[in-house]
Design a protein around this motif. Sequence first.
Motif: not given
Length: 401
Positions: A286-293, A356-364, A371-380
């Motif tokens: 989890g920490a690795s994913w956080e740092g990478y993101a 505020l953006t929440v990055l997660y490993p999903g697709t949708r 003012r709060v959205t969930v965004v796939p990390f791949a969108a970067l």
Amino acid sequence: MIAVRSMIERGRLLAAIRRALRRSRVVALIGPRQCGKTTAARRFVPADSPRYFDLEDPASVVRLAEPVTALAGLRGIVVIDEVQRRPDLFPVLRVLADRRPLPARFLILGSASPDLLRQSSESLAGRLETITLGGFSLEDLGADALTKQWRRGGFPPSFLARAEADSVSWRRQFIQTFLERDLPQLGIGISATTLHRFWTMLAHYHGNVWNAAEPARSLGVGEPTVRRYLDILTGVFMVRQLQPWHENLKKRQVKSPKVYLRDSGLLHELLAIRSQKDLLSHPKCGASWEGYALEETLKIVEPEAAYFWATHQGAELDLLLFHRGERYGVDVKRQDAPQLTASMRVALRDLRLEHLTVLYPGTRPYTLAERVTVVPFAALAEGDPEVLGLRRSPKRSRKGA
């Protein structure tokens, strides 16, 4: 020798260098060994050009024996690679950069040495623009490369290695060479064994608030000494110290930095992670994913300033970005479907976030609240800060406000 595939276009980096060369007389491309500085420079001046000087090449060293004579007659862009080997060139570059009209602009490449940065800033004040280079970004590679880049990191030889074992071997060799050769060449005279132990300790601290006491005890040195080790690895762009944001709020806030290893592949090597299976089952996943993101977010946004925020009451925000005069928050979650939390509400209100953006490993992508959205990390991989809710220009104030 590890075989690699063909060169990957680094559009954002090349565009940044072009802009810098248009507005500045001297541009310094700074970063660790093998991060792609030379490859980028050769897009502007071929290696066999008389305007290209590689100070690891004896022929170039001979050509620069009389630097004023060698450089004064050149026109266009002039590249000097491994400039840290010749600090005496900085006063010469100052004189040449002050000519009117200006016949040449200089692109200088160097390792991330504190002495280099100090000497260049002192000698070339008002003439120098610095670009810091890391490894490949997700924007360079595309969304399909996300898992591989997270596992292997962004250094080109590590990412592009044909086999996983080759990538692991390159990273192991890089760490050894960096400690035994590169740091001593930068004037850092600390035992390679000691710094390797400390770097490995930092890998286990990755994503945590820094506390000097424990590594100091483990190494048998004082806390000021381990702080110096931390600053050295930060200064050569191996480690990021993400500073805490604190202002006059009623809540008690964390005031020590968080530490992250900037390249996920080197982190995984120091943690003895050899495969995707190892990574997903490791306690630091989890920490690795956080740092990478966080690193990929900072590459895309290029904010004026970046912090984390945490209170002793439990509210926290992984990344507070200051961008075009506004505040934005980024939280990183390795979850299938992140939900709105009390911590998010507190951060949104107390930090006066624009979004505020929440990055997660999903697709949708989806909305959690205003003012709060969930965004796939791949969108970067799109390379567009707007996917994180950032405005392209500051919000205009209303008439009469």
